[in-house]
Design an enzyme around this catalytic site. Structure first.
Site, PDB file in Angstrom:
ATOM      1  N   GLU A 127       4.793  10.681   5.031  1.00  0.00           N
ATOM      2  CA  GLU A 127       5.353  11.725   5.555  1.00  0.00           C
ATOM      3  C   GLU A 127       4.057  12.304   5.793  1.00  0.00           C
ATOM      4  OE1 GLU A 127       6.044  12.444   1.503  1.00  0.00           O
ATOM      5  OE2 GLU A 127       7.546  11.085   0.913  1.00  0.00           O
ATOM      6  N   PRO A 128       4.058  13.210   6.577  1.00  0.00           N
ATOM      7  CA  PRO A 128       2.769  14.760   6.901  1.00  0.00           C
ATOM      8  C   PRO A 128       1.540  14.821   6.147  1.00  0.00           C
ATOM      9  CG  PRO A 128       4.965  16.120   7.101  1.00  0.00           C
ATOM     10  CD  PRO A 128       5.252  14.828   6.286  1.00  0.00           C
ATOM     11  N   THR A 158       9.333   5.222  13.666  1.00  0.00           N
ATOM     12  CA  THR A 158       9.794   5.036  14.935  1.00  0.00           C
ATOM     13  C   THR A 158      11.242   4.681  14.705  1.00  0.00           C
ATOM     14  OG1 THR A 158       8.032   3.949  14.715  1.00  0.00           O
ATOM     15  CG2 THR A 158       9.448   2.579  16.410  1.00  0.00           C
ATOM     16  N   GLN A 279     -19.394 -13.157  38.654  1.00  0.00           N
ATOM     17  CA  GLN A 279     -19.540 -13.899  36.959  1.00  0.00           C
ATOM     18  C   GLN A 279     -19.285 -12.825  36.284  1.00  0.00           C
ATOM     19  OE1 GLN A 279     -23.432 -14.934  35.740  1.00  0.00           O
ATOM     20  NE2 GLN A 279     -22.411 -16.797  35.322  1.00  0.00           N
ATOM     21  N   GLU A 363       2.079   0.857  10.893  1.00  0.00           N
ATOM     22  CA  GLU A 363       2.383  -0.098  10.429  1.00  0.00           C
ATOM     23  C   GLU A 363       0.970  -0.643   8.757  1.00  0.00           C
ATOM     24  OE1 GLU A 363       5.588  -2.895  10.135  1.00  0.00           O
ATOM     25  OE2 GLU A 363       6.519  -1.659  12.556  1.00  0.00           O
TER      26      GLU A 363
HETATM   27  N1  CAA Z   1       3.892  -6.936  -2.047  1.00  0.00           N
HETATM   28  C1  CAA Z   1       4.598  -6.763  -3.028  1.00  0.00           C
HETATM   29  N2  CAA Z   1       4.037  -5.289  -3.690  1.00  0.00           N
HETATM   30  C2  CAA Z   1       2.946  -5.756  -3.855  1.00  0.00           C
HETATM   31  C3  CAA Z   1       1.862  -5.685  -2.196  1.00  0.00           C
HETATM   32  C4  CAA Z   1       2.375  -6.377  -1.560  1.00  0.00           C
HETATM   33  N3  CAA Z   1       2.207  -7.081  -0.326  1.00  0.00           N
HETATM   34  N4  CAA Z   1       1.067  -4.818  -2.473  1.00  0.00           N
HETATM   35  C5  CAA Z   1       0.595  -3.702  -3.647  1.00  0.00           C
HETATM   36  N5  CAA Z   1       1.742  -4.354  -4.117  1.00  0.00           N
HETATM   37  C6  CAA Z   1       2.419  -4.065  -5.304  1.00  0.00           C
HETATM   38  C7  CAA Z   1       0.340  -4.404  -6.388  1.00  0.00           C
HETATM   39  O1  CAA Z   1       1.404  -5.929  -6.337  1.00  0.00           O
HETATM   40  C8  CAA Z   1       0.980  -3.267  -7.039  1.00  0.00           C
HETATM   41  O2  CAA Z   1       2.287  -3.311  -8.001  1.00  0.00           O
HETATM   42  P1  CAA Z   1       1.679  -3.054  -9.819  1.00  0.00           P
HETATM   43  O3  CAA Z   1       1.299  -2.390 -10.378  1.00  0.00           O
HETATM   44  O4  CAA Z   1       2.733  -3.943 -10.557  1.00  0.00           O
HETATM   45  O5  CAA Z   1       0.607  -4.349 -10.581  1.00  0.00           O
HETATM   46  C9  CAA Z   1       1.933  -1.978  -6.612  1.00  0.00           C
HETATM   47  O6  CAA Z   1       2.891  -2.285  -5.848  1.00  0.00           O
HETATM   48  C10 CAA Z   1       0.473  -1.009  -6.344  1.00  0.00           C
HETATM   49  O7  CAA Z   1      -0.270  -1.751  -5.037  1.00  0.00           O
HETATM   50  P2  CAA Z   1      -1.507  -1.575  -4.710  1.00  0.00           P
HETATM   51  O8  CAA Z   1      -2.807  -0.925  -6.469  1.00  0.00           O
HETATM   52  O9  CAA Z   1      -2.468  -2.081  -4.217  1.00  0.00           O
HETATM   53  O10 CAA Z   1      -1.308  -0.124  -4.211  1.00  0.00           O
HETATM   54  P3  CAA Z   1      -2.344   1.320  -3.683  1.00  0.00           P
HETATM   55  O11 CAA Z   1      -1.582   2.791  -4.055  1.00  0.00           O
HETATM   56  O12 CAA Z   1      -3.861   1.069  -3.948  1.00  0.00           O
HETATM   57  O13 CAA Z   1      -1.641   1.037  -2.011  1.00  0.00           O
HETATM   58  C11 CAA Z   1      -2.058   0.135   0.910  1.00  0.00           C
HETATM   59  C12 CAA Z   1      -2.111  -0.439  -1.130  1.00  0.00           C
HETATM   60  C13 CAA Z   1      -2.259  -1.033   0.806  1.00  0.00           C
HETATM   61  C14 CAA Z   1      -3.827   1.115   0.674  1.00  0.00           C
HETATM   62  C15 CAA Z   1      -0.758   0.908   0.474  1.00  0.00           C
HETATM   63  O14 CAA Z   1      -0.851   1.468  -0.023  1.00  0.00           O
HETATM   64  C16 CAA Z   1      -0.599   0.087   2.447  1.00  0.00           C
HETATM   65  O15 CAA Z   1      -0.222  -0.557   2.561  1.00  0.00           O
HETATM   66  N6  CAA Z   1      -0.655   1.057   2.724  1.00  0.00           N
HETATM   67  C17 CAA Z   1      -0.202   1.213   4.014  1.00  0.00           C
HETATM   68  C18 CAA Z   1       0.572   2.466   4.267  1.00  0.00           C
HETATM   69  C19 CAA Z   1       1.211   2.308   6.021  1.00  0.00           C
HETATM   70  O16 CAA Z   1       1.045   0.739   6.229  1.00  0.00           O
HETATM   71  N7  CAA Z   1       2.526   2.973   6.353  1.00  0.00           N
HETATM   72  C20 CAA Z   1       2.638   2.957   7.418  1.00  0.00           C
HETATM   73  C21 CAA Z   1       4.299   3.115   7.696  1.00  0.00           C
HETATM   74  S1  CAA Z   1       5.157   2.488   8.843  1.00  0.00           S
HETATM   75  C22 CAA Z   1       4.823   3.044  10.494  1.00  0.00           C
HETATM   76  O17 CAA Z   1       3.850   2.856  10.763  1.00  0.00           O
HETATM   77  C23 CAA Z   1       6.088   3.909  10.926  1.00  0.00           C
HETATM   78  C24 CAA Z   1       7.050   3.248  11.411  1.00  0.00           C
HETATM   79  O18 CAA Z   1       8.060   3.330  12.060  1.00  0.00           O
HETATM   80  C25 CAA Z   1       6.212   2.312  12.529  1.00  0.00           C
END
Ligand code: CAA
Length: 381
Positions: A127-128, A158, A279, A363
Protein backbone atom coordinates in the site's frame (compact mmCIF):
# COMPACT_ATOMS: atom_id res chain seq x y z
CA UNK A 1 20.54 -32.82 -4.02
CA UNK A 2 20.43 -34.21 -7.54
CA UNK A 3 21.25 -31.55 -10.12
CA UNK A 4 20.66 -33.82 -13.13
CA UNK A 5 17.61 -32.67 -15.05
CA UNK A 6 15.06 -35.24 -16.14
CA UNK A 7 14.27 -35.65 -19.84
CA UNK A 8 10.96 -33.89 -19.26
CA UNK A 9 12.68 -30.93 -17.56
CA UNK A 10 15.19 -30.65 -20.41
CA UNK A 11 12.36 -30.70 -22.91
CA UNK A 12 10.52 -27.89 -21.12
CA UNK A 13 13.72 -25.85 -20.92
CA UNK A 14 14.31 -26.32 -24.65
CA UNK A 15 10.72 -25.50 -25.54
CA UNK A 16 10.89 -22.25 -23.50
CA UNK A 17 14.31 -21.42 -25.00
CA UNK A 18 13.02 -21.89 -28.56
CA UNK A 19 10.04 -19.65 -27.91
CA UNK A 20 12.16 -17.05 -26.06
CA UNK A 21 14.79 -16.84 -28.79
CA UNK A 22 12.39 -16.88 -31.72
CA UNK A 23 9.51 -14.73 -30.47
CA UNK A 24 10.38 -12.93 -27.24
CA UNK A 25 13.95 -11.65 -27.63
CA UNK A 26 13.42 -9.94 -31.02
CA UNK A 27 10.54 -7.87 -29.59
CA UNK A 28 12.07 -7.02 -26.21
CA UNK A 29 13.68 -3.70 -27.06
CA UNK A 30 10.66 -2.39 -28.99
CA UNK A 31 8.15 -3.36 -26.28
CA UNK A 32 10.42 -1.81 -23.65
CA UNK A 33 10.74 1.47 -25.54
CA UNK A 34 7.00 1.66 -26.19
CA UNK A 35 6.21 0.45 -22.64
CA UNK A 36 3.84 -1.98 -24.35
CA UNK A 37 2.40 -4.93 -22.44
CA UNK A 38 3.48 -8.23 -24.10
CA UNK A 39 -0.07 -9.50 -24.77
CA UNK A 40 1.08 -11.60 -27.75
CA UNK A 41 3.67 -13.38 -25.58
CA UNK A 42 1.12 -14.02 -22.83
CA UNK A 43 -1.18 -15.64 -25.41
CA UNK A 44 1.64 -17.83 -26.70
CA UNK A 45 2.79 -18.72 -23.16
CA UNK A 46 -0.79 -19.81 -22.47
CA UNK A 47 -0.64 -22.10 -25.51
CA UNK A 48 2.67 -23.54 -24.30
CA UNK A 49 1.32 -24.19 -20.80
CA UNK A 50 3.62 -21.65 -19.14
CA UNK A 51 1.01 -19.57 -17.29
CA UNK A 52 -0.03 -22.16 -14.70
CA UNK A 53 2.94 -24.47 -14.73
CA UNK A 54 2.61 -25.92 -11.22
CA UNK A 55 -1.18 -26.17 -11.15
CA UNK A 56 -2.57 -29.70 -11.64
CA UNK A 57 -4.11 -30.38 -15.07
CA UNK A 58 -7.63 -30.76 -13.60
CA UNK A 59 -7.44 -27.04 -12.75
CA UNK A 60 -6.07 -26.00 -16.12
CA UNK A 61 -2.36 -26.14 -15.32
CA UNK A 62 0.58 -28.15 -16.60
CA UNK A 63 1.09 -30.17 -13.40
CA UNK A 64 4.86 -29.63 -13.40
CA UNK A 65 7.34 -29.14 -10.58
CA UNK A 66 8.98 -25.93 -9.42
CA UNK A 67 12.33 -26.84 -11.03
CA UNK A 68 10.61 -27.02 -14.44
CA UNK A 69 9.00 -23.64 -13.77
CA UNK A 70 12.41 -22.15 -12.91
CA UNK A 71 13.98 -23.62 -16.06
CA UNK A 72 11.29 -22.11 -18.30
CA UNK A 73 11.16 -18.76 -16.51
CA UNK A 74 14.94 -18.24 -16.79
CA UNK A 75 14.67 -18.60 -20.57
CA UNK A 76 11.80 -16.12 -20.86
CA UNK A 77 13.46 -13.64 -18.48
CA UNK A 78 16.80 -13.78 -20.29
CA UNK A 79 14.95 -12.73 -23.43
CA UNK A 80 12.65 -10.15 -21.82
CA UNK A 81 12.46 -9.47 -18.09
CA UNK A 82 9.07 -7.75 -18.50
CA UNK A 83 7.55 -10.89 -20.01
CA UNK A 84 9.29 -12.89 -17.28
CA UNK A 85 7.68 -11.01 -14.42
CA UNK A 86 4.25 -11.15 -16.08
CA UNK A 87 4.56 -14.93 -16.21
CA UNK A 88 6.03 -15.14 -12.71
CA UNK A 89 3.27 -13.14 -11.03
CA UNK A 90 0.49 -15.19 -12.63
CA UNK A 91 2.18 -18.47 -11.68
CA UNK A 92 3.64 -17.76 -8.24
CA UNK A 93 1.69 -14.89 -6.76
CA UNK A 94 -1.76 -15.71 -8.07
CA UNK A 95 -2.30 -19.31 -9.20
CA UNK A 96 -0.17 -20.91 -6.45
CA UNK A 97 -2.11 -19.46 -3.46
CA UNK A 98 -5.50 -20.01 -5.12
CA UNK A 99 -4.47 -23.62 -5.74
CA UNK A 100 -3.24 -24.11 -2.16
CA UNK A 101 -5.88 -22.26 -0.15
CA UNK A 102 -8.91 -22.20 -2.49
CA UNK A 103 -12.11 -24.20 -2.17
CA UNK A 104 -13.34 -26.25 -5.13
CA UNK A 105 -15.77 -23.46 -6.05
CA UNK A 106 -13.02 -20.84 -5.85
CA UNK A 107 -10.72 -22.94 -8.02
CA UNK A 108 -13.47 -23.32 -10.61
CA UNK A 109 -13.99 -19.57 -10.79
CA UNK A 110 -10.59 -18.12 -9.91
CA UNK A 111 -8.04 -20.72 -11.01
CA UNK A 112 -8.92 -22.70 -14.13
CA UNK A 113 -8.97 -19.88 -16.68
CA UNK A 114 -5.94 -18.27 -15.02
CA UNK A 115 -3.82 -21.42 -15.07
CA UNK A 116 -4.82 -21.92 -18.70
CA UNK A 117 -3.60 -18.37 -19.35
CA UNK A 118 -6.99 -17.26 -20.69
CA UNK A 119 -7.16 -14.80 -17.82
CA UNK A 120 -4.48 -12.99 -15.87
CA UNK A 121 -4.09 -12.64 -12.10
CA UNK A 122 -2.27 -10.24 -9.79
CA UNK A 123 -1.37 -9.89 -6.11
CA UNK A 124 -2.07 -6.82 -3.98
CA UNK A 125 -0.28 -6.58 -0.66
CA UNK A 126 1.70 -3.29 -0.75
CA UNK A 127 0.00 0.00 0.00
CA UNK A 128 1.21 3.59 -0.41
CA UNK A 129 2.20 3.70 3.29
CA UNK A 130 2.95 0.00 3.82
CA UNK A 131 5.60 -1.77 1.76
CA UNK A 132 8.11 -3.82 3.72
CA UNK A 133 6.02 -3.72 6.90
CA UNK A 134 3.25 -5.74 5.34
CA UNK A 135 1.43 -6.45 8.63
CA UNK A 136 0.38 -2.81 8.97
CA UNK A 137 -2.27 -2.87 6.26
CA UNK A 138 -4.68 0.08 6.05
CA UNK A 139 -7.13 -1.52 3.61
CA UNK A 140 -10.21 -2.75 5.45
CA UNK A 141 -12.78 -5.46 4.83
CA UNK A 142 -15.99 -5.09 6.82
CA UNK A 143 -18.43 -7.96 7.07
CA UNK A 144 -21.94 -7.03 6.00
CA UNK A 145 -24.38 -9.95 5.93
CA UNK A 146 -23.16 -12.37 3.28
CA UNK A 147 -20.61 -9.91 1.92
CA UNK A 148 -17.42 -8.08 2.74
CA UNK A 149 -17.01 -4.42 1.84
CA UNK A 150 -13.45 -3.49 0.90
CA UNK A 151 -11.97 0.00 1.12
CA UNK A 152 -8.38 1.03 0.52
CA UNK A 153 -5.63 1.44 -2.01
CA UNK A 154 -3.01 -1.09 -3.11
CA UNK A 155 0.02 0.00 -5.08
CA UNK A 156 2.90 -1.30 -7.21
CA UNK A 157 0.71 -4.12 -8.47
CA UNK A 158 2.43 -6.01 -11.27
CA UNK A 159 -0.12 -7.03 -13.96
CA UNK A 160 -2.62 -4.68 -12.22
CA UNK A 161 -3.96 -2.91 -15.34
CA UNK A 162 -4.33 -6.19 -17.28
CA UNK A 163 -5.47 -8.51 -14.51
CA UNK A 164 -8.91 -10.10 -14.56
CA UNK A 165 -8.77 -10.80 -10.83
CA UNK A 166 -6.62 -9.87 -7.87
CA UNK A 167 -5.63 -11.63 -4.69
CA UNK A 168 -5.92 -8.79 -2.18
CA UNK A 169 -5.19 -8.48 1.52
CA UNK A 170 -7.25 -6.41 3.93
CA UNK A 171 -7.81 -5.94 7.66
CA UNK A 172 -10.89 -7.70 8.94
CA UNK A 173 -9.94 -6.89 12.55
CA UNK A 174 -7.41 -4.11 13.16
CA UNK A 175 -7.13 -4.97 16.88
CA UNK A 176 -5.53 -8.31 16.05
CA UNK A 177 -2.54 -7.00 14.07
CA UNK A 178 -1.25 -9.49 11.51
CA UNK A 179 -3.86 -12.01 12.73
CA UNK A 180 -6.55 -9.57 11.68
CA UNK A 181 -5.55 -9.70 8.02
CA UNK A 182 -7.60 -11.75 5.54
CA UNK A 183 -7.12 -12.66 1.88
CA UNK A 184 -9.76 -12.01 -0.80
CA UNK A 185 -10.26 -12.79 -4.45
CA UNK A 186 -11.74 -9.85 -6.35
CA UNK A 187 -12.72 -9.70 -10.01
CA UNK A 188 -12.01 -6.56 -12.01
CA UNK A 189 -15.68 -6.04 -12.94
CA UNK A 190 -16.72 -5.78 -9.28
CA UNK A 191 -18.28 -2.34 -8.63
CA UNK A 192 -15.91 -0.32 -6.45
CA UNK A 193 -12.79 -1.96 -7.91
CA UNK A 194 -10.77 0.28 -10.19
CA UNK A 195 -7.28 0.82 -11.51
CA UNK A 196 -5.59 3.93 -10.12
CA UNK A 197 -2.29 5.43 -11.15
CA UNK A 198 -0.39 3.48 -13.81
CA UNK A 199 3.33 3.67 -13.02
CA UNK A 200 6.02 4.82 -15.43
CA UNK A 201 9.10 2.87 -14.45
CA UNK A 202 12.90 2.85 -14.75
CA UNK A 203 12.94 -0.72 -16.05
CA UNK A 204 10.70 -3.71 -16.89
CA UNK A 205 8.81 -1.07 -18.87
CA UNK A 206 6.77 -3.55 -20.91
CA UNK A 207 5.26 -5.06 -17.76
CA UNK A 208 2.26 -3.25 -16.33
CA UNK A 209 2.17 -1.82 -12.81
CA UNK A 210 -0.60 0.16 -11.18
CA UNK A 211 -2.59 0.98 -8.11
CA UNK A 212 -5.80 -0.89 -7.35
CA UNK A 213 -8.42 1.28 -5.70
CA UNK A 214 -11.20 -0.21 -3.58
CA UNK A 215 -14.17 2.02 -2.83
CA UNK A 216 -17.05 0.29 -1.06
CA UNK A 217 -16.19 -2.76 -3.12
CA UNK A 218 -18.70 -5.44 -2.13
CA UNK A 219 -17.72 -9.06 -2.65
CA UNK A 220 -19.51 -12.24 -1.60
CA UNK A 221 -18.31 -13.97 1.58
CA UNK A 222 -17.33 -16.92 -0.59
CA UNK A 223 -14.47 -14.91 -2.08
CA UNK A 224 -12.54 -14.99 1.19
CA UNK A 225 -9.43 -17.12 0.48
CA UNK A 226 -8.54 -19.33 3.43
CA UNK A 227 -9.83 -18.50 6.89
CA UNK A 228 -10.61 -15.06 8.20
CA UNK A 229 -7.44 -13.80 9.98
CA UNK A 230 -5.19 -16.19 8.06
CA UNK A 231 -4.37 -13.67 5.32
CA UNK A 232 -0.90 -12.68 6.53
CA UNK A 233 0.20 -16.30 6.44
CA UNK A 234 -1.30 -16.69 2.96
CA UNK A 235 0.65 -13.58 1.91
CA UNK A 236 3.93 -14.81 3.40
CA UNK A 237 3.56 -18.36 2.05
CA UNK A 238 2.86 -16.90 -1.38
CA UNK A 239 5.91 -14.63 -1.26
CA UNK A 240 8.19 -17.56 -0.39
CA UNK A 241 7.26 -19.08 -3.75
CA UNK A 242 7.24 -15.69 -5.48
CA UNK A 243 10.83 -15.06 -4.42
CA UNK A 244 11.93 -18.19 -6.27
CA UNK A 245 10.34 -16.63 -9.36
CA UNK A 246 12.11 -13.27 -8.91
CA UNK A 247 15.43 -15.03 -8.20
CA UNK A 248 14.92 -16.82 -11.52
CA UNK A 249 14.09 -13.59 -13.32
CA UNK A 250 17.33 -12.15 -11.92
CA UNK A 251 19.32 -15.20 -13.08
CA UNK A 252 17.85 -14.67 -16.56
CA UNK A 253 18.91 -11.00 -16.63
CA UNK A 254 22.39 -11.82 -15.27
CA UNK A 255 22.86 -14.57 -17.86
CA UNK A 256 21.69 -12.34 -20.69
CA UNK A 257 24.19 -9.68 -19.53
CA UNK A 258 27.00 -12.24 -19.52
CA UNK A 259 26.12 -13.64 -22.95
CA UNK A 260 25.89 -10.17 -24.49
CA UNK A 261 29.21 -9.18 -22.90
CA UNK A 262 30.98 -12.29 -24.22
CA UNK A 263 29.66 -11.75 -27.75
CA UNK A 264 30.54 -8.07 -27.78
CA UNK A 265 34.01 -8.53 -26.30
CA UNK A 266 34.88 -10.99 -29.07
CA UNK A 267 33.75 -8.59 -31.80
CA UNK A 268 34.93 -5.25 -30.49
CA UNK A 269 38.53 -4.36 -31.21
CA UNK A 270 40.73 -1.86 -29.39
CA UNK A 271 44.47 -1.36 -29.42
CA UNK A 272 44.72 -3.81 -32.30
CA UNK A 273 42.89 -6.79 -30.84
CA UNK A 274 39.48 -8.01 -29.70
CA UNK A 275 38.86 -6.64 -26.19
CA UNK A 276 38.22 -10.18 -24.86
CA UNK A 277 42.02 -10.61 -24.90
CA UNK A 278 42.46 -8.01 -22.17
CA UNK A 279 42.80 -9.40 -18.69
CA UNK A 280 40.46 -6.82 -17.17
CA UNK A 281 37.64 -7.92 -19.51
CA UNK A 282 38.41 -11.57 -18.79
CA UNK A 283 38.23 -10.89 -15.05
CA UNK A 284 34.83 -9.26 -15.50
CA UNK A 285 33.55 -12.19 -17.57
CA UNK A 286 34.89 -14.76 -15.10
CA UNK A 287 33.30 -12.98 -12.15
CA UNK A 288 29.99 -12.57 -14.01
CA UNK A 289 29.88 -16.26 -14.94
CA UNK A 290 30.61 -17.30 -11.35
CA UNK A 291 27.84 -15.10 -9.97
CA UNK A 292 25.35 -16.38 -12.60
CA UNK A 293 26.12 -19.99 -11.68
CA UNK A 294 26.03 -19.35 -7.92
CA UNK A 295 22.71 -17.51 -8.26
CA UNK A 296 21.26 -20.31 -10.37
CA UNK A 297 22.36 -23.00 -7.93
CA UNK A 298 20.78 -21.18 -4.99
CA UNK A 299 17.60 -20.81 -7.02
CA UNK A 300 17.57 -24.51 -7.98
CA UNK A 301 18.11 -25.40 -4.33
CA UNK A 302 15.08 -23.37 -3.21
CA UNK A 303 12.96 -24.85 -6.03
CA UNK A 304 14.17 -28.38 -5.29
CA UNK A 305 13.42 -27.99 -1.56
CA UNK A 306 9.90 -26.82 -2.44
CA UNK A 307 9.37 -29.81 -4.74
CA UNK A 308 10.64 -32.19 -2.05
CA UNK A 309 8.49 -30.83 0.77
CA UNK A 310 11.47 -29.35 2.60
CA UNK A 311 11.44 -25.86 4.10
CA UNK A 312 12.33 -23.25 1.50
CA UNK A 313 11.53 -19.84 2.99
CA UNK A 314 15.17 -19.12 3.94
CA UNK A 315 16.46 -20.70 0.71
CA UNK A 316 14.09 -18.60 -1.41
CA UNK A 317 15.20 -15.44 0.41
CA UNK A 318 18.88 -16.36 -0.07
CA UNK A 319 18.33 -17.07 -3.75
CA UNK A 320 16.39 -13.86 -4.32
CA UNK A 321 18.88 -11.74 -2.40
CA UNK A 322 21.96 -13.20 -4.09
CA UNK A 323 20.51 -13.47 -7.59
CA UNK A 324 19.13 -9.93 -7.62
CA UNK A 325 22.48 -8.50 -6.53
CA UNK A 326 24.22 -10.70 -9.12
CA UNK A 327 21.87 -9.36 -11.81
CA UNK A 328 22.60 -5.74 -10.88
CA UNK A 329 26.35 -6.42 -10.80
CA UNK A 330 26.43 -8.37 -14.07
CA UNK A 331 24.30 -5.79 -15.88
CA UNK A 332 26.58 -3.04 -14.62
CA UNK A 333 29.68 -4.88 -15.92
CA UNK A 334 27.90 -5.55 -19.20
CA UNK A 335 27.33 -1.81 -19.72
CA UNK A 336 30.96 -1.17 -18.79
CA UNK A 337 32.26 -3.73 -21.31
CA UNK A 338 30.05 -2.20 -24.03
CA UNK A 339 31.41 1.25 -23.12
CA UNK A 340 29.51 4.05 -24.86
CA UNK A 341 27.43 1.46 -26.73
CA UNK A 342 26.28 0.16 -23.36
CA UNK A 343 24.63 3.49 -22.70
CA UNK A 344 22.51 3.71 -25.85
CA UNK A 345 19.27 1.98 -26.70
CA UNK A 346 20.61 0.36 -29.85
CA UNK A 347 22.14 -2.37 -27.68
CA UNK A 348 20.47 -4.41 -24.92
CA UNK A 349 22.99 -3.64 -22.13
CA UNK A 350 21.20 -0.54 -20.86
CA UNK A 351 17.90 -2.44 -20.72
CA UNK A 352 19.46 -5.21 -18.62
CA UNK A 353 20.88 -2.51 -16.32
CA UNK A 354 17.47 -0.86 -15.84
CA UNK A 355 15.59 -4.18 -15.58
CA UNK A 356 17.97 -5.68 -13.02
CA UNK A 357 17.38 -3.05 -10.33
CA UNK A 358 13.77 -3.94 -9.56
CA UNK A 359 14.76 -7.50 -8.62
CA UNK A 360 16.43 -6.04 -5.51
CA UNK A 361 13.18 -4.32 -4.56
CA UNK A 362 9.95 -6.13 -5.39
CA UNK A 363 8.59 -9.20 -3.58
CA UNK A 364 10.69 -8.04 -0.61
CA UNK A 365 13.76 -5.81 -0.75
CA UNK A 366 17.28 -7.21 -0.24
CA UNK A 367 17.06 -5.84 3.31
CA UNK A 368 13.86 -7.84 3.95
CA UNK A 369 15.43 -11.00 2.48
CA UNK A 370 18.31 -10.64 4.94
CA UNK A 371 15.79 -10.24 7.77
CA UNK A 372 14.02 -13.46 6.70
CA UNK A 373 17.35 -15.32 6.46
CA UNK A 374 18.64 -14.06 9.83
CA UNK A 375 15.37 -14.81 11.64
CA UNK A 376 15.46 -18.34 10.27
CA UNK A 377 19.08 -18.82 11.39
CA UNK A 378 18.38 -17.50 14.88
CA UNK A 379 15.27 -19.66 15.18
CA UNK A 380 16.67 -22.93 13.85
CA UNK A 381 20.40 -22.97 14.61
N1 CAA B 1 5.07 -18.56 5.82
C1 CAA B 1 4.03 -18.71 6.68
N2 CAA B 1 3.87 -17.94 7.79
C2 CAA B 1 4.80 -16.99 8.02
C3 CAA B 1 5.90 -16.78 7.18
C4 CAA B 1 6.03 -17.61 6.04
N3 CAA B 1 7.04 -17.48 5.20
N4 CAA B 1 6.64 -15.76 7.65
C5 CAA B 1 6.04 -15.34 8.78
N5 CAA B 1 4.92 -16.07 8.99
C6 CAA B 1 4.01 -16.00 10.13
C7 CAA B 1 4.83 -16.10 11.41
O1 CAA B 1 5.02 -17.45 11.79
C8 CAA B 1 3.96 -15.35 12.39
O2 CAA B 1 2.92 -16.21 12.84
P1 CAA B 1 2.52 -16.29 14.42
O3 CAA B 1 2.12 -14.87 14.75
O4 CAA B 1 1.39 -17.26 14.43
O5 CAA B 1 3.76 -16.74 15.12
C9 CAA B 1 3.32 -14.26 11.55
O6 CAA B 1 3.42 -14.70 10.18
C10 CAA B 1 4.03 -12.94 11.69
O7 CAA B 1 5.37 -13.11 11.33
P2 CAA B 1 6.49 -12.05 11.67
O8 CAA B 1 6.41 -11.68 13.12
O9 CAA B 1 7.77 -12.54 11.12
O10 CAA B 1 5.96 -10.76 10.82
P3 CAA B 1 6.58 -9.31 10.65
O11 CAA B 1 5.50 -8.33 10.75
O12 CAA B 1 7.79 -9.12 11.50
O13 CAA B 1 6.99 -9.31 9.08
C11 CAA B 1 8.38 -9.72 7.16
C12 CAA B 1 7.84 -10.22 8.51
C13 CAA B 1 9.27 -10.83 6.67
C14 CAA B 1 9.19 -8.45 7.29
C15 CAA B 1 7.19 -9.51 6.18
O14 CAA B 1 6.41 -8.38 6.55
C16 CAA B 1 7.64 -9.32 4.75
O15 CAA B 1 7.92 -10.29 4.05
N6 CAA B 1 7.69 -8.06 4.26
C17 CAA B 1 7.97 -7.78 2.85
C18 CAA B 1 6.69 -7.75 2.08
C19 CAA B 1 6.92 -7.91 0.61
O16 CAA B 1 7.69 -8.74 0.16
N7 CAA B 1 6.19 -7.11 -0.17
C20 CAA B 1 6.22 -7.21 -1.60
C21 CAA B 1 4.81 -7.34 -2.11
S1 CAA B 1 4.54 -8.05 -3.68
C22 CAA B 1 5.23 -7.02 -4.82
O17 CAA B 1 6.38 -6.74 -4.72
C23 CAA B 1 4.40 -6.46 -5.94
C24 CAA B 1 4.31 -7.31 -7.12
O18 CAA B 1 3.30 -7.28 -7.77
C25 CAA B 1 5.44 -8.11 -7.62
Amino acid sequence: MDFALSDEQKMIQQMARDFAEKDVAPMASLLDQKAQFPSQHVAKMAELGLMGMMVPPEWGGSGLDTVSYVLALEEISAACASTGVTMSVNNSLYCAPVQKFGTEAQKERFLKAYALGQKLGCYGLSEPGTGSDAAHQQTTAKKDGDSYILNGRKNFITNGPHADAALLFAMTDKEKGNKGISAFLVEKETPGYSIGKIEKKLGICASSTSEIVLEDCRIPKGHLLGEEGQGFKVAMWTLDGGRIGIATQAVGIARASLEAAIRYSKEREAFGQAICHFQTIQNYLAEMATRVDAARLLTYQAAWNKDNNLSYSKEAAMAKNFASEAAVWCADRCVQIFGGYGYVKEYPAERYYRDAKITEIYEGTSEIQKMVIARSLLRDC
